[in-house]
Write an enzyme that holds these catalytic residues in place. Structure first.
Site, short mmCIF file in Angstrom:
data_model
loop_
_atom_site.label_atom_id
_atom_site.label_comp_id
_atom_site.label_asym_id
_atom_site.label_seq_id
_atom_site.Cartn_x
_atom_site.Cartn_y
_atom_site.Cartn_z
N ALA A 24 0.53 -32.77 -26.20
CA ALA A 24 -0.54 -33.31 -27.05
C ALA A 24 0.10 -34.00 -28.25
O ALA A 24 0.13 -35.23 -28.34
CB ALA A 24 -1.49 -32.20 -27.50
N ARG A 25 0.70 -33.20 -29.18
CA ARG A 25 1.18 -33.79 -30.44
C ARG A 25 2.29 -34.80 -30.25
O ARG A 25 2.34 -35.81 -30.96
CB ARG A 25 1.59 -32.66 -31.39
CG ARG A 25 0.39 -31.96 -31.98
CD ARG A 25 0.76 -30.67 -32.64
NE ARG A 25 1.20 -29.68 -31.67
CZ ARG A 25 1.49 -28.42 -31.96
NH1 ARG A 25 1.40 -28.01 -33.22
NH2 ARG A 25 1.88 -27.58 -31.02
N TYR A 55 -13.49 -20.77 -25.50
CA TYR A 55 -14.75 -21.49 -25.26
C TYR A 55 -15.53 -20.74 -24.18
O TYR A 55 -15.13 -19.66 -23.76
CB TYR A 55 -14.46 -22.95 -24.90
CG TYR A 55 -13.86 -23.69 -26.09
CD1 TYR A 55 -14.59 -23.85 -27.26
CD2 TYR A 55 -12.56 -24.17 -26.06
CE1 TYR A 55 -14.05 -24.49 -28.37
CE2 TYR A 55 -12.00 -24.82 -27.17
CZ TYR A 55 -12.75 -24.97 -28.32
OH TYR A 55 -12.21 -25.58 -29.41
N GLN A 115 -11.31 -33.49 -19.31
CA GLN A 115 -11.50 -32.06 -19.49
C GLN A 115 -12.99 -31.78 -19.66
O GLN A 115 -13.65 -32.39 -20.50
CB GLN A 115 -10.75 -31.58 -20.74
CG GLN A 115 -10.83 -30.07 -20.92
CD GLN A 115 -10.10 -29.59 -22.16
OE1 GLN A 115 -10.36 -30.07 -23.26
NE2 GLN A 115 -9.19 -28.66 -22.00
C1 FMN Z 1 -5.52 -32.79 -32.34
C2 FMN Z 1 -5.55 -31.78 -31.24
C3 FMN Z 1 -6.73 -31.55 -30.55
C4 FMN Z 1 -6.77 -30.62 -29.51
N1 FMN Z 1 -7.92 -30.49 -28.77
C5 FMN Z 1 -7.89 -29.78 -27.62
C6 FMN Z 1 -8.96 -29.84 -26.71
O1 FMN Z 1 -9.94 -30.56 -26.92
N2 FMN Z 1 -8.88 -29.10 -25.57
C7 FMN Z 1 -7.78 -28.32 -25.29
O2 FMN Z 1 -7.74 -27.68 -24.25
N3 FMN Z 1 -6.74 -28.25 -26.13
C8 FMN Z 1 -6.75 -28.99 -27.27
N4 FMN Z 1 -5.66 -29.01 -28.07
C9 FMN Z 1 -4.47 -28.22 -27.68
C10 FMN Z 1 -3.51 -29.08 -26.86
O3 FMN Z 1 -4.08 -29.52 -25.66
C11 FMN Z 1 -2.23 -28.31 -26.52
O4 FMN Z 1 -2.57 -27.23 -25.69
C12 FMN Z 1 -1.52 -27.80 -27.77
O5 FMN Z 1 -1.59 -28.75 -28.82
C13 FMN Z 1 -0.07 -27.51 -27.50
O6 FMN Z 1 0.60 -28.66 -27.03
P1 FMN Z 1 1.56 -29.58 -27.97
O7 FMN Z 1 2.57 -28.66 -28.57
O8 FMN Z 1 2.14 -30.55 -26.99
O9 FMN Z 1 0.70 -30.20 -29.01
C14 FMN Z 1 -5.61 -29.88 -29.15
C15 FMN Z 1 -4.42 -30.12 -29.86
C16 FMN Z 1 -4.38 -31.07 -30.88
C17 FMN Z 1 -3.08 -31.30 -31.57
S1 SF4 Z 2 3.65 -35.13 -36.87
FE1 SF4 Z 2 1.97 -33.82 -37.65
S2 SF4 Z 2 0.18 -35.11 -37.60
FE2 SF4 Z 2 1.73 -36.08 -36.31
S3 SF4 Z 2 1.30 -35.35 -34.25
FE3 SF4 Z 2 2.82 -33.98 -35.14
S4 SF4 Z 2 1.60 -32.33 -36.01
FE4 SF4 Z 2 0.20 -34.00 -35.65
#
Ligand code: FMN
Ligand code: SF4
Length: 408
Positions: free
Chosen positions: A347-348, A171, A101
């Site tokens: 992500a998570r 951003y 990215q």
């Molecule tokens: C620890 C963490 C760091 C993140 N950093 C970025 C990032 O650098 N760039 C970005 O576009 N989104 C970032 N996100 C957002 C994720 O890419 C994603 O859009 C968001 O967490 C929703 O997806 P999830 O429900 O699968 O976590 C971050 C999310 C987490 C949890």
């Molecule tokens: S359990 Fe909590 S700490 Fe672990 S990935 Fe999910 S939100 Fe992040």
């Protein structure tokens, strides 16, 4: 009759074919001391690739030093490329594709991190950093677009199969797009066409540099997530422009604005105690303890929380779309793919369990154990990103806070 799952079938983004429909979302790892790749970053992405992902994404690499918001963030420059290449080689060995990215934080920084007064579409004060912000001169805008192109050349040298341009989350590109942060009176401000000009210039340089052999994805907002920010009428136009005029090969549909609606991106609450616990001693943790709840309001979580909006983009666009936001179960992932999204991004779920993709292969009812406490996010602001489920001997006060927030 139930539709057969396409999850473990190959999928195409421009010139690139992924072995399945999963992408590890760009999630800032905070594993790059000295703004350079580390063994930690190598190990994490190798583990996600070994866990079955189609493509993993190195997060939030700044295209210039002025684009850095964190000390432990990648900054694209020639001397780090061999280190990044070591990571892409390891990802490829595990059978996954590699993406990076590329972005610029704009006003989400501080002089001591980015080496100058933070820049943006317009001058002002960003209370979230907190910092004074300087509006960019037209010559700087042209140079910044070129910096995006140069970063793509470096990504190719590092063996990347794809680049992801960060045009969302408040951003720099998003600061030009949004009327909340763009108050310019010249050809870069005012009408949506003008506010999209910088994004289009960046995409011109990116597409030239990507050529015929690299895939180009763009992460963008469907809504900024607050009154006065961008809404669907405008963001659908941004998406059409990326598809029809810019030549982007896939869109990742997200939302939220770090300096105004940060939890809209991830939903749930920010664990303020964990956030301040890892911050260096000083006035910042005191300020965050006092004002954090007010400045970072909670937004309710539900599985696949962006789906309703994303379906409107699916109906309006022909290009490959990547769904991201709140995916934690195989069942929901199959539903999203059946709705016509070509890829899913997480992500998570993959911080919680880097082998979640392989588990879904074995079990149609697989569900990861992420309780969206957002501890990983709170921690990432100061030290390397990690899920609390992989950390031993967490302070009791943090465990208590996580228990309070999990699964709410
Ligand atoms: C620890 C963490 C760091 C993140 N950093 C970025 C990032 O650098 N760039 C970005 O576009 N989104 C970032 N996100 C957002 C994720 O890419 C994603 O859009 C968001 O967490 C929703 O997806 P999830 O429900 O699968 O976590 C971050 C999310 C987490 C949890
Ligand atoms: S359990 Fe909590 S700490 Fe672990 S990935 Fe999910 S939100 Fe992040």
């Amino acid at each position: 009759m139930e539709k057969e799952s396409v999850l473990f079938t190959p999928g195409k983004i421009g010139p690139l074919t992924l072995r399945n429909r999963t992408i590890r979302a760009a999630a800032f790892e905070s594993m790059c001391p000295g703004n350079a790749p580390s063994d930690m970053l190598y190990d994490y992405h190798k583990s996600v690739a070994a866990g079955g992902i189609g493509m993993t994404t190195l997060a939030y690499a700044a295209v210039t030093q002025s684009g850095l918001s964190f000390e432990r963030q990648l900054w694209m420059r020639p001397d780090i490329i061999p280190g990044v290449k070591r990571i892409t080689d390891a990802i490829h060995k595990e059978g996954a594709a590699a993406s990076i990215q590329l972005g610029h934080c704009g006003n989400m920084s501080h002089k001591n991190i980015c080496g100058c007064t933070p820049i943006s579409a317009s001058s002002g004060f960003n209370i979230y950093s907190p910092t004074l912000v300087r509006g960019m001169k037209p010559s700087e805008i042209v140079a910044m677009a070129k910096a995006f192109g140069q970063a793509v050349h470096l990504a190719r040298e590092a063996g990347m199969d794809a680049v992801e341009i960060h045009a969302g989350h408040g951003y720099l590109i998003s600061q030009f797009l949004s009327p909340y942060t763009n108050h310019r009176k010249d050809e870069y401000g005012g009408s949506l066409q003008n506010r999209m000009r910088f994004m289009k210039m960046c995409m011109d340089e990116v597409m030239k540099a990507a050529g015929q052999d690299m895939a180009v994805l763009v992460k963008m907002n469907m809504r900024d997530g607050f009154k006065g920010g961008m809404e669907l009428d405008e963001t659908l136009e941004v998406a059409r422009t990326l598809q029809d005029e810019c030549g982007a090969q896939a869109l990742i549909l997200s939302g939220g604005f770090v300096s105004r609606a940060p939890m809209y991106v991830m939903r749930g609450s920010m664990p303020i105690h964990a956030l301040t616990h890892y911050m260096p001693f000083g006035w910042l943790p005191i300020g965050v303890k006092m004002a954090g709840r007010f400045m970072i309001p909670s937004v309710p979580f539900k599985e696949a929380y962006f789906l309703e909006d994303a379906l409107k983009f699916r109906a309006a666009l022909k290009m490959p779309l990547v769904y991201v936001g709140g995916l934690i179960s195989r069942e929901k992932i199959d539903e999203v793919l059946n709705d016509g999204f070509e890829f899913v991004s997480m992500a998570r779920a993959l911080l919680n369990d880097p082998s979640f993709v392989n588990k879904m292969k074995e079990d149609e009812h697989a569900r990861c154990d992420c309780g969206h406490s957002n501890y990983c996010i709170a921690r990432m602001y100061s030290i390397e990103m990690a899920c609390h489920k992989h950390i031993q001997n967490l302070p009791k006060s943090i465990v208590k806070e996580i228990e309070k927030l999990e699964y709410k």
